[in-house]
Design a protein around this motif. Sequence first.
Motif, PDB file in Angstrom:
ATOM      1  N   ILE A   7      -7.571  -2.008   7.169  1.00  0.00           N
ATOM      2  CA  ILE A   7      -8.103  -3.348   6.953  1.00  0.00           C
ATOM      3  C   ILE A   7      -6.988  -4.261   6.458  1.00  0.00           C
ATOM      4  O   ILE A   7      -6.537  -4.140   5.318  1.00  0.00           O
ATOM      5  CB  ILE A   7      -9.263  -3.323   5.928  1.00  0.00           C
ATOM      6  CG1 ILE A   7     -10.339  -2.328   6.366  1.00  0.00           C
ATOM      7  CG2 ILE A   7      -9.873  -4.717   5.788  1.00  0.00           C
ATOM      8  CD1 ILE A   7     -11.418  -2.109   5.324  1.00  0.00           C
ATOM      9  N   ASP A   8      -6.558  -5.180   7.302  1.00  0.00           N
ATOM     10  CA  ASP A   8      -5.471  -6.095   6.963  1.00  0.00           C
ATOM     11  C   ASP A   8      -6.049  -7.498   6.774  1.00  0.00           C
ATOM     12  O   ASP A   8      -6.000  -8.341   7.672  1.00  0.00           O
ATOM     13  CB  ASP A   8      -4.415  -6.089   8.065  1.00  0.00           C
ATOM     14  CG  ASP A   8      -3.115  -6.750   7.629  1.00  0.00           C
ATOM     15  OD1 ASP A   8      -3.141  -7.529   6.658  1.00  0.00           O
ATOM     16  OD2 ASP A   8      -2.075  -6.504   8.262  1.00  0.00           O
ATOM     17  N   ILE A   9      -6.599  -7.744   5.606  1.00  0.00           N
ATOM     18  CA  ILE A   9      -7.273  -9.005   5.340  1.00  0.00           C
ATOM     19  C   ILE A   9      -6.298 -10.173   5.383  1.00  0.00           C
ATOM     20  O   ILE A   9      -6.630 -11.252   5.891  1.00  0.00           O
ATOM     21  CB  ILE A   9      -7.998  -8.939   3.976  1.00  0.00           C
ATOM     22  CG1 ILE A   9      -9.170  -7.953   4.055  1.00  0.00           C
ATOM     23  CG2 ILE A   9      -8.492 -10.326   3.557  1.00  0.00           C
ATOM     24  CD1 ILE A   9      -9.906  -7.759   2.751  1.00  0.00           C
ATOM     25  N   GLU A  10      -5.088  -9.983   4.891  1.00  0.00           N
ATOM     26  CA  GLU A  10      -4.136 -11.084   4.832  1.00  0.00           C
ATOM     27  C   GLU A  10      -3.759 -11.568   6.233  1.00  0.00           C
ATOM     28  O   GLU A  10      -3.596 -12.767   6.462  1.00  0.00           O
ATOM     29  CB  GLU A  10      -2.885 -10.651   4.069  1.00  0.00           C
ATOM     30  CG  GLU A  10      -1.953 -11.794   3.714  1.00  0.00           C
ATOM     31  CD  GLU A  10      -2.580 -12.813   2.768  1.00  0.00           C
ATOM     32  OE1 GLU A  10      -2.118 -13.973   2.766  1.00  0.00           O
ATOM     33  OE2 GLU A  10      -3.517 -12.450   2.025  1.00  0.00           O
ATOM     34  N   ALA A 123     -17.310  -5.066   2.823  1.00  0.00           N
ATOM     35  CA  ALA A 123     -18.122  -4.666   1.674  1.00  0.00           C
ATOM     36  C   ALA A 123     -17.466  -3.484   0.977  1.00  0.00           C
ATOM     37  O   ALA A 123     -16.823  -2.638   1.615  1.00  0.00           O
ATOM     38  CB  ALA A 123     -19.526  -4.292   2.129  1.00  0.00           C
ATOM     39  N   GLU A 124     -17.652  -3.423  -0.329  1.00  0.00           N
ATOM     40  CA  GLU A 124     -17.013  -2.383  -1.136  1.00  0.00           C
ATOM     41  C   GLU A 124     -18.066  -1.662  -1.984  1.00  0.00           C
ATOM     42  O   GLU A 124     -18.180  -1.896  -3.193  1.00  0.00           O
ATOM     43  CB  GLU A 124     -15.943  -3.013  -2.024  1.00  0.00           C
ATOM     44  CG  GLU A 124     -14.881  -3.778  -1.240  1.00  0.00           C
ATOM     45  CD  GLU A 124     -13.971  -4.613  -2.118  1.00  0.00           C
ATOM     46  OE1 GLU A 124     -14.021  -4.444  -3.356  1.00  0.00           O
ATOM     47  OE2 GLU A 124     -13.219  -5.444  -1.587  1.00  0.00           O
ATOM     48  N   PRO A 125     -18.853  -0.779  -1.365  1.00  0.00           N
ATOM     49  CA  PRO A 125     -19.863  -0.037  -2.132  1.00  0.00           C
ATOM     50  C   PRO A 125     -19.200   0.840  -3.203  1.00  0.00           C
ATOM     51  O   PRO A 125     -18.151   1.445  -2.947  1.00  0.00           O
ATOM     52  CB  PRO A 125     -20.556   0.824  -1.072  1.00  0.00           C
ATOM     53  CG  PRO A 125     -20.187   0.214   0.242  1.00  0.00           C
ATOM     54  CD  PRO A 125     -18.843  -0.409   0.046  1.00  0.00           C
ATOM     55  N   ASP A 129     -15.719   4.249   0.530  1.00  0.00           N
ATOM     56  CA  ASP A 129     -14.715   3.472   1.240  1.00  0.00           C
ATOM     57  C   ASP A 129     -15.294   2.121   1.653  1.00  0.00           C
ATOM     58  O   ASP A 129     -16.502   1.996   1.885  1.00  0.00           O
ATOM     59  CB  ASP A 129     -14.254   4.207   2.502  1.00  0.00           C
ATOM     60  CG  ASP A 129     -13.390   5.418   2.185  1.00  0.00           C
ATOM     61  OD1 ASP A 129     -12.829   5.466   1.072  1.00  0.00           O
ATOM     62  OD2 ASP A 129     -13.287   6.308   3.055  1.00  0.00           O
ATOM     63  N   PRO A 130     -14.441   1.110   1.763  1.00  0.00           N
ATOM     64  CA  PRO A 130     -14.914  -0.199   2.246  1.00  0.00           C
ATOM     65  C   PRO A 130     -15.532  -0.091   3.646  1.00  0.00           C
ATOM     66  O   PRO A 130     -15.140   0.753   4.453  1.00  0.00           O
ATOM     67  CB  PRO A 130     -13.637  -1.040   2.271  1.00  0.00           C
ATOM     68  CG  PRO A 130     -12.707  -0.375   1.323  1.00  0.00           C
ATOM     69  CD  PRO A 130     -13.009   1.089   1.423  1.00  0.00           C
ATOM     70  N   ILE A 131     -16.484  -0.957   3.896  1.00  0.00           N
ATOM     71  CA  ILE A 131     -17.132  -1.066   5.206  1.00  0.00           C
ATOM     72  C   ILE A 131     -16.860  -2.475   5.733  1.00  0.00           C
ATOM     73  O   ILE A 131     -17.103  -3.452   5.032  1.00  0.00           O
ATOM     74  CB  ILE A 131     -18.656  -0.822   5.092  1.00  0.00           C
ATOM     75  CG1 ILE A 131     -18.919   0.591   4.573  1.00  0.00           C
ATOM     76  CG2 ILE A 131     -19.350  -1.049   6.428  1.00  0.00           C
ATOM     77  CD1 ILE A 131     -20.380   0.844   4.214  1.00  0.00           C
ATOM     78  N   TRP A 132     -16.336  -2.577   6.952  1.00  0.00           N
ATOM     79  CA  TRP A 132     -15.949  -3.887   7.478  1.00  0.00           C
ATOM     80  C   TRP A 132     -16.549  -4.106   8.862  1.00  0.00           C
ATOM     81  O   TRP A 132     -16.880  -3.151   9.569  1.00  0.00           O
ATOM     82  CB  TRP A 132     -14.418  -4.020   7.561  1.00  0.00           C
ATOM     83  CG  TRP A 132     -13.760  -2.968   8.428  1.00  0.00           C
ATOM     84  CD1 TRP A 132     -13.222  -1.780   8.002  1.00  0.00           C
ATOM     85  CD2 TRP A 132     -13.598  -3.003   9.852  1.00  0.00           C
ATOM     86  NE1 TRP A 132     -12.734  -1.073   9.069  1.00  0.00           N
ATOM     87  CE2 TRP A 132     -12.941  -1.798  10.215  1.00  0.00           C
ATOM     88  CE3 TRP A 132     -13.939  -3.908  10.841  1.00  0.00           C
ATOM     89  CZ2 TRP A 132     -12.624  -1.492  11.544  1.00  0.00           C
ATOM     90  CZ3 TRP A 132     -13.624  -3.614  12.170  1.00  0.00           C
ATOM     91  CH2 TRP A 132     -12.971  -2.428  12.505  1.00  0.00           C
ATOM     92  N   TRP A 133     -16.671  -5.369   9.211  1.00  0.00           N
ATOM     93  CA  TRP A 133     -17.004  -5.724  10.589  1.00  0.00           C
ATOM     94  C   TRP A 133     -16.610  -7.172  10.867  1.00  0.00           C
ATOM     95  O   TRP A 133     -16.490  -7.993   9.962  1.00  0.00           O
ATOM     96  CB  TRP A 133     -18.483  -5.502  10.899  1.00  0.00           C
ATOM     97  CG  TRP A 133     -19.457  -6.286  10.081  1.00  0.00           C
ATOM     98  CD1 TRP A 133     -19.834  -7.594  10.223  1.00  0.00           C
ATOM     99  CD2 TRP A 133     -20.233  -5.795   8.974  1.00  0.00           C
ATOM    100  NE1 TRP A 133     -20.769  -7.952   9.297  1.00  0.00           N
ATOM    101  CE2 TRP A 133     -21.037  -6.865   8.509  1.00  0.00           C
ATOM    102  CE3 TRP A 133     -20.332  -4.545   8.337  1.00  0.00           C
ATOM    103  CZ2 TRP A 133     -21.920  -6.735   7.447  1.00  0.00           C
ATOM    104  CZ3 TRP A 133     -21.215  -4.428   7.277  1.00  0.00           C
ATOM    105  CH2 TRP A 133     -21.985  -5.501   6.841  1.00  0.00           C
ATOM    106  N   PHE A 134     -16.404  -7.451  12.136  1.00  0.00           N
ATOM    107  CA  PHE A 134     -16.111  -8.795  12.609  1.00  0.00           C
ATOM    108  C   PHE A 134     -17.357  -9.394  13.254  1.00  0.00           C
ATOM    109  O   PHE A 134     -18.243  -8.679  13.716  1.00  0.00           O
ATOM    110  CB  PHE A 134     -14.985  -8.779  13.654  1.00  0.00           C
ATOM    111  CG  PHE A 134     -13.624  -8.487  13.100  1.00  0.00           C
ATOM    112  CD1 PHE A 134     -12.829  -9.512  12.600  1.00  0.00           C
ATOM    113  CD2 PHE A 134     -13.112  -7.189  13.091  1.00  0.00           C
ATOM    114  CE1 PHE A 134     -11.559  -9.251  12.094  1.00  0.00           C
ATOM    115  CE2 PHE A 134     -11.850  -6.917  12.595  1.00  0.00           C
ATOM    116  CZ  PHE A 134     -11.077  -7.949  12.093  1.00  0.00           C
ATOM    117  N   GLY A 135     -17.376 -10.731  13.296  1.00  0.00           N
ATOM    118  CA  GLY A 135     -18.441 -11.434  13.994  1.00  0.00           C
ATOM    119  C   GLY A 135     -17.950 -12.777  14.472  1.00  0.00           C
ATOM    120  O   GLY A 135     -16.841 -13.217  14.131  1.00  0.00           O
TER     121      GLY A 135
END
Length: 312
Positions: A7-10, A123-125, A129-135
């Motif tokens: 996950i490369d948020i930057e 999301a960071e439960p 581990d983080p859960i990610w998705w695009f939309g």
Amino acid sequence: MQNPSTIDIERVRNFLLDLQARICTALEQQEIIGGGHEKFIIDDWERPEGGGGRSRVLQNGEVIEKGGVMFSHINIRQLPASATARHPEIAGAKAQALGLSLVIHPKNPNVPTSHANIRLFVAEPEGKDPIWWFGGGFDLTPFYPNDEDIKHWHQNAFDLCQPFGDEVYKEHKQWCDDYFYLKHRDEQRGVGGLFFDDLNRWGFEKCFEYMQAVGNGYLDAMLPIFERNREKPYTQAQRDFQLYRRGRYVEFNLVYDRGTIFGLQTGGRIESILVSLPNLVSWSYRPEWNENSIEKRLTDYYLKPRDWLSEL
């Protein structure tokens, strides 16, 4: 399980800010060509809960009556119902949401209203581990449609989807038709485009590439439509019809739009949430149009889900 190291948020953030600047520059050029001088104001803001954004808004132009191109990157301490209803496994989790959303309301009724949105959600439960998705996606809302514009819009969508699989355009066009539907009016908001959410099935890199393709595809689709229609003459009756039809846009955004609901439920910045609403709009009680008029044809023909690439 998703690999959090991917996950490369930057990098996503940098792309979104660059795309925002490019879109605003291109639309300001439309203003200049059309004899206007208005520019997008830049409004940077911070969110008490964490994060913030950059709002860019143009109002009362000669070509664009109201346009908002909005970047945000926010932190969420506890996810609201609008997110966890579809994802109960992340109920109460911390999260980050970053995206770019735009709505452009042109002044000339012959130029359609357009919308685009791309986003990443992480999301960071606790203890997981983080859960990610695009939309994201884009869609077109004409008032006086022409077939050339609609086919161009959908051909552009089809072409950008092709590298990601033969089924992607059909799937995401259908999702768009289903989503941008005003149930209480039994009509589509416009002539559609693409819509997708919860996208993580290809891995981070390919999903990010698709989000970029959709984001870049907005200008490829919209600028030729501006060029073809920006200088067309129009009557006061056509202007009145445009303002009346804008009412449908407002109804959808306030009643059904998940982004609006999410923003309100997370205590979002209200000016950014409601920037999609046009400055001028009207409602009339039971208006009637001539049976053979283009106004009647808008609702009877164009505001129906169609396979535009084969029918036009």
